[in-house]
Design a protein around this motif. Structure first.
Motif, short mmCIF file in Angstrom:
data_model
loop_
_atom_site.label_atom_id
_atom_site.label_comp_id
_atom_site.label_asym_id
_atom_site.label_seq_id
_atom_site.Cartn_x
_atom_site.Cartn_y
_atom_site.Cartn_z
N LEU A 130 0.82 -1.21 0.00
CA LEU A 130 0.00 0.00 0.00
C LEU A 130 0.86 1.26 0.00
N VAL A 131 1.91 1.27 0.81
CA VAL A 131 2.73 2.47 0.93
C VAL A 131 3.52 2.72 -0.35
N PHE A 132 4.17 1.68 -0.87
CA PHE A 132 4.90 1.86 -2.13
C PHE A 132 3.95 2.13 -3.30
N GLY A 133 2.79 1.48 -3.29
CA GLY A 133 1.79 1.74 -4.33
C GLY A 133 1.32 3.19 -4.30
N ALA A 134 1.16 3.73 -3.10
CA ALA A 134 0.76 5.13 -2.96
C ALA A 134 1.78 6.06 -3.61
N HIS A 135 3.05 5.80 -3.32
CA HIS A 135 4.10 6.66 -3.87
C HIS A 135 4.17 6.56 -5.39
N LEU A 144 6.14 4.43 15.11
CA LEU A 144 5.71 5.82 15.12
C LEU A 144 6.39 6.60 14.00
N SER A 145 7.67 6.30 13.76
CA SER A 145 8.40 6.97 12.67
C SER A 145 7.75 6.66 11.33
N LEU A 146 7.43 5.39 11.12
CA LEU A 146 6.79 4.99 9.85
C LEU A 146 5.42 5.64 9.70
N PHE A 147 4.65 5.66 10.77
CA PHE A 147 3.31 6.27 10.71
C PHE A 147 3.43 7.75 10.33
N LEU A 175 3.30 11.72 3.55
CA LEU A 175 3.09 11.32 2.16
C LEU A 175 1.63 11.51 1.75
N MET A 176 0.71 11.05 2.59
CA MET A 176 -0.71 11.16 2.28
C MET A 176 -1.14 12.62 2.13
N VAL A 177 -0.76 13.45 3.08
CA VAL A 177 -1.16 14.87 3.03
C VAL A 177 -0.61 15.54 1.79
N SER A 178 0.63 15.25 1.43
CA SER A 178 1.25 15.87 0.26
C SER A 178 0.51 15.50 -1.02
N LEU A 179 0.21 14.23 -1.17
CA LEU A 179 -0.46 13.78 -2.40
C LEU A 179 -1.86 14.36 -2.52
N LEU A 180 -2.59 14.40 -1.42
CA LEU A 180 -3.95 14.93 -1.47
C LEU A 180 -3.98 16.44 -1.67
N ALA A 181 -2.93 17.14 -1.22
CA ALA A 181 -2.91 18.60 -1.33
C ALA A 181 -2.48 19.09 -2.71
N LEU A 182 -1.63 18.34 -3.40
CA LEU A 182 -1.05 18.82 -4.66
C LEU A 182 -2.10 19.23 -5.72
N ALA A 187 -5.20 8.02 -1.24
CA ALA A 187 -6.10 7.01 -0.69
C ALA A 187 -5.34 5.75 -0.28
N LEU A 188 -4.37 5.35 -1.09
CA LEU A 188 -3.56 4.17 -0.75
C LEU A 188 -2.72 4.43 0.49
N ALA A 189 -2.19 5.65 0.62
CA ALA A 189 -1.41 6.00 1.82
C ALA A 189 -2.29 5.94 3.07
N LEU A 190 -3.52 6.39 2.94
CA LEU A 190 -4.46 6.32 4.07
C LEU A 190 -4.69 4.87 4.47
#
Length: 421
Positions: free
Chosen positions: A245-250, A300-303, A309-316, A396-399
């Motif tokens: 999910l995380v790599f797919g999001a990126h 916590l670091s990963l979260f 990542l999620m905020v950046s993608l949704l904001a762009l 969405a994938l990052a979420l």
């Protein structure tokens, strides 16, 4: 974290692909010998060459699509194809390699990388280009499996985490220097010249590994039963889903970042080179910072970085009219992704302490599946709904990735125990 990895390494002396007692690098509490670290640097140069080659089309997508007569979405297959092939080659190569010396395999994979760049540079049509990219995929899966699994063999056990982090800096250097430089070369000459340049880089990596890598004999071959044993663990399966999910999001978004910057945000090619350079630079800094702090609380670091990542993608998409706002979000995205590979790599090492090579093969395979599916799905979305939609898909994938991370609970002291169940 380093102590944990050292304990894992010691526990596995009798298992897969670890050196025989008389082949282990001997040392006391002093730092590993210079030659040991130079061998790590040689693998890191290989990582730099592989990642630069893998993601070079991201900065060249519009030019290649135009010259070879395909749509931007179809041109995204240049990223999808090596991902698909690498997902298959990662476990397949390790199953077929048996007890062949791992040094010889790494050298052969670097030769294949060089061939991939030359075929891509001379491609008369898109079909030949995909052939070159398929050669890359065949080498890519095996390289990352061995690079991650053997990093601890090159130095003393207590330096295993630092060796892994150093090899992964090849990824960040590729985004800092490699991909932007490829874009710059294409503006000065052509995209074909960019592939020739990465071919030269592959030759340098091959030479460095030939000179500096020690013999890496395999004590035992990886077996299908090892892969089945890992996949039978519920938390390992959940961890692999999180990675996907995380790599797919990126990659569903990053594959099309150049068309977004051109068509939606109005950047010219020199400006895009600068933006990609900034993306890579902050990613490099982020990787360095996270390597010094990740042991305090990996989860916590990963979260935190996946949330960025999620905020950046949704904001762009909503900021496309403001170039300054776009740059800020791209840089935040770079900070997030600079830290993600190391966090997820350590996470998977903790998930498979008794089967390190099998764990690396599954990790690499899932990452490449995520790259392939993410970039291809992004291509479909781009061609049917427009470029901003693939950024929303990535968000969405990052979420979904954050949900999976949260499902493990946040007990740092018991995380390793939980993951290995």
């Amino acid at each position: 974290m380093e102590k944990n990895l050292a304990a894992i390494s010691a526990q596995n002396d009798s298992r897969l692909d670890l050196p025989l007692p008389d082949q282990r690098i001997h040392a006391n509490s002093t730092p590993s010998p210079l030659r040991s670290w130079l061998s790590v640097v040689a693998v890191a140069i290989g990582a730099f060459a592989f990642v630069t080659t893998e993601f070079l089309p991201v900065g060249l997508l519009p030019q290649i699509a135009r010259d070879l007569g395909v749509s931007p979405g179809t041109a995204g297959l240049m990223v999808t194809t090596p991902g698909v092939i690498a997902a298959i080659s990662a476990p397949a190569l390790m199953l077929g390699a048996g007890r062949i010396n791992r040094r010889l395999i790494l050298l052969a994979l670097s030769v294949l990388l060089l061939a991939s760049n030359l075929v891509s540079a001379m491609a008369p049509g898109f079909g030949t280009m995909l052939l070159g990219r398929a050669l890359l995929g065949a080498a890519l899966g095996g390289f990352w499996t061995l690079a991650l699994a053997t990093s601890a063999r090159l130095v003393q056990e207590q330096h295993a985490a630092k060796a892994t982090a150093m090899i992964l800096t090849g990824v960040t250097f590729a985004t800092v220097i490699g991909v932007p430089l490829g874009t710059f070369i294409s503006t000065m000459a052509s995209w074909r010249a960019s592939f020739i340049a990465t071919g030269v880089l592959a030759a340098v990596a091959l030479a460095a590994q030939a000179l500096l890598l020690p013999s890496l004999p395999s004590k035992a071959a990886i077996r299908l039963s090892d892969l089945r044993a890992l996949l039978s663990r519920a938390n390992t399966r959940k961890s692999l889903l999180m990675v996907a999910l995380v790599f797919g999001a990126h990659f569903s978004a990053y594959t099309y970042v150049t068309p977004f910057l051109v068509q939606s945000a109005g950047f010219n090619l020199p400006a895009i080179t600068s933006v990609l350079l900034g993306f890579g630079f902050v990613g490099f800094v982020s990787n360095f910072v996270i390597s010094t702090t990740v042991s305090r609380n990996l989860q916590l670091s990963l979260f935190a970085v996946v949330a960025i990542l999620m905020v950046s993608l949704l904001a762009l998409p909503s900021l496309h009219a403001s170039q300054a706002g776009v740059v800020v979000m791209i840089l935040a995205w770079g900070v997030a992704f600079g830290a993600i590979p190391l966090c997820l790599s350590i996470w998977l090492q903790m998930s498979s302490p008794d089967l390190p090579e099998a764990g690396s093969a599954l990790f690499v395979s899932i990452v490449q599946v995520a790259i392939a599916v993410g970039s291809s799905t992004g291509g479909v979305v781009v061609d049917s709904l427009g470029i901003p939609s693939t950024l929303w898909l990535g968000g969405a994938l990052a979420l979904a990735g954050l949900v999976v991370i949260s499902s493990f609970g946040f007990n740092h002291k018991k995380l390793g125990e939980i993951l290995s169940q």
